[in-house]
Design an enzyme around this catalytic site. Sequence first.
Site, PDB file in Angstrom:
ATOM      1  N   ARG A 138       0.877  -1.179   0.064  1.00 55.49           N
ATOM      2  CA  ARG A 138       0.027  -0.046  -0.090  1.00 55.49           C
ATOM      3  C   ARG A 138       0.705   1.260  -0.301  1.00 55.49           C
ATOM      4  O   ARG A 138       0.848   1.994  -0.768  1.00 55.49           O
ATOM      5  CB  ARG A 138      -0.835  -0.026   1.143  1.00 55.49           C
ATOM      6  CG  ARG A 138      -1.981  -1.146   1.224  1.00 55.49           C
ATOM      7  CD  ARG A 138      -2.747  -1.261   2.607  1.00 55.49           C
ATOM      8  NE  ARG A 138      -2.051  -1.713   3.315  1.00 55.49           N
ATOM      9  CZ  ARG A 138      -2.513  -2.780   3.911  1.00 55.49           C
ATOM     10  NH1 ARG A 138      -3.394  -3.481   3.567  1.00 55.49           N
ATOM     11  NH2 ARG A 138      -1.350  -3.400   5.007  1.00 55.49           N
ATOM     12  N   ARG A 148      10.794  -0.389   9.328  1.00 55.62           N
ATOM     13  CA  ARG A 148      11.092  -0.530  10.697  1.00 55.62           C
ATOM     14  C   ARG A 148      12.508  -0.533  10.800  1.00 55.62           C
ATOM     15  O   ARG A 148      13.281  -0.844   9.936  1.00 55.62           O
ATOM     16  CB  ARG A 148      10.406  -1.778  11.234  1.00 55.62           C
ATOM     17  CG  ARG A 148       9.096  -1.817  11.564  1.00 55.62           C
ATOM     18  CD  ARG A 148       8.464  -0.920  12.726  1.00 55.62           C
ATOM     19  NE  ARG A 148       7.263  -1.264  12.825  1.00 55.62           N
ATOM     20  CZ  ARG A 148       6.398  -0.447  12.325  1.00 55.62           C
ATOM     21  NH1 ARG A 148       6.639   0.786  11.601  1.00 55.62           N
ATOM     22  NH2 ARG A 148       4.984  -0.512  12.657  1.00 55.62           N
ATOM     23  N   GLU A 181      13.422   3.420  19.414  1.00 54.75           N
ATOM     24  CA  GLU A 181      12.943   4.642  19.301  1.00 54.75           C
ATOM     25  C   GLU A 181      12.419   4.740  20.689  1.00 54.75           C
ATOM     26  O   GLU A 181      11.873   3.821  21.233  1.00 54.75           O
ATOM     27  CB  GLU A 181      11.836   4.509  18.354  1.00 54.75           C
ATOM     28  CG  GLU A 181      12.147   4.256  16.977  1.00 54.75           C
ATOM     29  CD  GLU A 181      11.028   3.959  15.783  1.00 54.75           C
ATOM     30  OE1 GLU A 181       9.804   4.035  16.449  1.00 54.75           O
ATOM     31  OE2 GLU A 181      11.392   4.096  14.717  1.00 54.75           O
ATOM     32  N   HIS A 240       9.833   8.816  13.841  1.00 53.82           N
ATOM     33  CA  HIS A 240       8.763   7.972  13.482  1.00 53.82           C
ATOM     34  C   HIS A 240       7.462   8.461  13.550  1.00 53.82           C
ATOM     35  O   HIS A 240       6.730   8.299  14.077  1.00 53.82           O
ATOM     36  CB  HIS A 240       8.828   6.919  14.308  1.00 53.82           C
ATOM     37  CG  HIS A 240       7.915   5.594  14.005  1.00 53.82           C
ATOM     38  ND1 HIS A 240       8.201   4.412  14.180  1.00 53.82           N
ATOM     39  CD2 HIS A 240       7.071   5.408  12.745  1.00 53.82           C
ATOM     40  CE1 HIS A 240       7.457   3.511  13.524  1.00 53.82           C
ATOM     41  NE2 HIS A 240       6.806   4.336  12.705  1.00 53.82           N
ATOM     42  N   GLY A 280       5.654   8.893  10.141  1.00 51.92           N
ATOM     43  CA  GLY A 280       5.039   8.852   8.790  1.00 51.92           C
ATOM     44  C   GLY A 280       3.813   9.070   8.846  1.00 51.92           C
ATOM     45  O   GLY A 280       2.842   9.731   7.990  1.00 51.92           O
TER      46      GLY A 280
HETATM   47  P1  NAP Z   1       1.552  -3.827   2.892  1.00 53.57           P
HETATM   48  O1  NAP Z   1       0.380  -3.354   2.084  1.00 53.57           O
HETATM   49  O2  NAP Z   1       1.338  -4.988   3.328  1.00 53.57           O
HETATM   50  O3  NAP Z   1       2.717  -3.695   2.158  1.00 53.57           O
HETATM   51  C1  NAP Z   1       3.927  -4.227   2.423  1.00 53.57           C
HETATM   52  C2  NAP Z   1       4.660  -4.834   1.302  1.00 53.57           C
HETATM   53  O4  NAP Z   1       5.934  -5.298   1.584  1.00 53.57           O
HETATM   54  C3  NAP Z   1       3.933  -5.969   0.498  1.00 53.57           C
HETATM   55  O5  NAP Z   1       3.800  -5.770  -0.963  1.00 53.57           O
HETATM   56  C4  NAP Z   1       4.840  -7.092   0.686  1.00 53.57           C
HETATM   57  O6  NAP Z   1       4.840  -8.104  -0.489  1.00 53.57           O
HETATM   58  C5  NAP Z   1       6.040  -6.563   0.828  1.00 53.57           C
HETATM   59  N1  NAP Z   1       7.212  -7.545   1.338  1.00 53.57           N
HETATM   60  C6  NAP Z   1       7.052  -8.395   2.362  1.00 53.57           C
HETATM   61  N2  NAP Z   1       7.851  -9.266   2.540  1.00 53.57           N
HETATM   62  C7  NAP Z   1       8.855  -8.605   1.810  1.00 53.57           C
HETATM   63  C8  NAP Z   1      10.447  -8.808   1.495  1.00 53.57           C
HETATM   64  N3  NAP Z   1      10.787  -9.944   2.331  1.00 53.57           N
HETATM   65  N4  NAP Z   1      10.906  -8.221   0.767  1.00 53.57           N
HETATM   66  C9  NAP Z   1      10.316  -7.095   0.168  1.00 53.57           C
HETATM   67  N5  NAP Z   1       9.093  -6.753   0.256  1.00 53.57           N
HETATM   68  C10 NAP Z   1       8.473  -7.808   1.095  1.00 53.57           C
HETATM   69  O7  NAP Z   1       1.908  -2.728   3.969  1.00 53.57           O
HETATM   70  P2  NAP Z   1       1.793  -1.355   4.076  1.00 53.57           P
HETATM   71  O8  NAP Z   1       0.494  -0.577   4.724  1.00 53.57           O
HETATM   72  O9  NAP Z   1       2.452  -0.688   2.871  1.00 53.57           O
HETATM   73  O10 NAP Z   1       2.891  -1.066   5.431  1.00 53.57           O
HETATM   74  C11 NAP Z   1       4.187  -1.469   5.177  1.00 53.57           C
HETATM   75  C12 NAP Z   1       5.071  -0.985   6.678  1.00 53.57           C
HETATM   76  O11 NAP Z   1       5.292   0.077   6.720  1.00 53.57           O
HETATM   77  C13 NAP Z   1       4.280  -1.595   7.815  1.00 53.57           C
HETATM   78  O12 NAP Z   1       4.479  -2.993   8.046  1.00 53.57           O
HETATM   79  C14 NAP Z   1       5.168  -0.654   8.748  1.00 53.57           C
HETATM   80  O13 NAP Z   1       6.324  -1.450   9.464  1.00 53.57           O
HETATM   81  C15 NAP Z   1       5.627   0.431   7.723  1.00 53.57           C
HETATM   82  N6  NAP Z   1       4.883   1.810   8.406  1.00 53.57           N
HETATM   83  C16 NAP Z   1       5.751   2.822   8.666  1.00 53.57           C
HETATM   84  C17 NAP Z   1       5.155   3.860   9.031  1.00 53.57           C
HETATM   85  C18 NAP Z   1       5.831   5.315   9.425  1.00 53.57           C
HETATM   86  O14 NAP Z   1       5.239   6.083  10.372  1.00 53.57           O
HETATM   87  N7  NAP Z   1       7.136   5.418   9.148  1.00 53.57           N
HETATM   88  C19 NAP Z   1       3.475   4.108   8.747  1.00 53.57           C
HETATM   89  C20 NAP Z   1       2.814   3.067   8.274  1.00 53.57           C
HETATM   90  C21 NAP Z   1       3.731   1.958   8.063  1.00 53.57           C
HETATM   91  P3  NAP Z   1       4.175  -9.539  -0.686  1.00 53.57           P
HETATM   92  O15 NAP Z   1       2.650  -9.225  -0.721  1.00 53.57           O
HETATM   93  O16 NAP Z   1       4.662 -10.008  -1.730  1.00 53.57           O
HETATM   94  O17 NAP Z   1       4.482 -10.037   0.675  1.00 53.57           O
HETATM   95  C1  GLV Z   2       3.445   2.877  11.664  1.00 58.74           C
HETATM   96  O1  GLV Z   2       4.743   2.525  11.744  1.00 58.74           O
HETATM   97  C2  GLV Z   2       2.709   1.908  11.518  1.00 58.74           C
HETATM   98  O2  GLV Z   2       2.821   0.820  11.203  1.00 58.74           O
HETATM   99  O3  GLV Z   2       1.402   2.095  11.676  1.00 58.74           O
END
Ligand code: NAP
Ligand code: GLV
Length: 319
Positions: free
Chosen positions: A155, A236, A265, A284, A286
Amino acid sequence: MKVFVTERLPEEGLRILTASGVCEVTMWDSDSNVTKAELLKGLDGVDGIICLLGDKIDPAVLDAAGPNLKVISTMSVGVDHLDLVEIKKRGIRVGHTPDVLTGATAELAIALLLAAARRIPEGVEMVKRGERGGVLWMCGYGLSDSTVGIVGLGRIGFAIAQRLVPFGVKRLLYSGRTAKPQAAEVNGEFVPLDTLASESDFVVVTCPLTPETRGMCDEAFFSKMKPTAVFVNVSRGAVVNQEDLYEALSGGEIAAAGLDVTTPEPFPTNHPLLSLTNCVVLPHIGSATYSTRGTMAALAAQNLLGGLQGADMPCELAF
Ligand code: NAP
Ligand code: GLV
């Protein structure tokens, strides 16, 4: 039913809980984070928990809550702070907050990328110190005609890619476990991680923290990157080996880095990465816009109520 909320919940979430008449809420009402001891005390006999990603939900926490615990609702999309094996064993449901924070996090990732690539924090300091230089002084790297590699086109990764297209990016690479059909919309090329590292001018990490991704960005990874490349992590902190990143940045193996996430963190103020001018570190933030945090709180409250009442949860984690 009794509910413990581990931080001050934005009004949008509290209103939903109060209006439901379903639960009695105890909230950690302080600017400082709840300590482990206070958390264990607050959880005694609860039916539900609203937590954040800084709250490690481990067997000790689950034991403190006891057998009434039906639902854990985290105000985050990431769930690496939850011991899912233990939670599943105890039949506890989990809610999280995907989608509603995608736009805010993608915006922040791009801000961080530009801040690191165009040396924005360094430039601000130069103005304050009254410094001035020659033609190549304070030069950085631009997105036009560049190759961007996104590690994990989920996403957030996809939302970043969509927002980068108007910057004139020439190639968009992505890596992950599976190719994504929506990648066609951004001309994304599915490539092995090594190819992404060696061909990208900008690497943006947006995958979740899993056993497979822990420490994935290490010396071997950075050594494949271009010396002019910029590394950005919004996933992360533990996906990155920070000692290896320090060596890569200080030794000129890569040009710059932007980190919204670190280990630990909050980040120690004396951490070596903070001594580098080519590393921009954020706390952190985002998803930290007022509206996004309000929407996350509302969704977390709805998830909690669904779980307490044995009803549908708008975003129940399948695990
Ligand atoms: P998501 O829609 O589940 O996207 C995660 C992507 O990572 C999926 O496309 C998945 O692909 C891929 N993935 C899984 N294992 C992998 C690997 N070994 N190598 C490369 N790609 C891999 O999740 P999202 O909503 O985008 O969020 C992703 C992450 O962002 C969260 O889990 C969180 O840790 C982080 N986040 C950070 C903030 C912040 O404030 N900085 C905010 C929100 C989220 P597959 O479908 O093929 O497994
Ligand atoms: C932020 O890092 C989240 O996972 O929502």
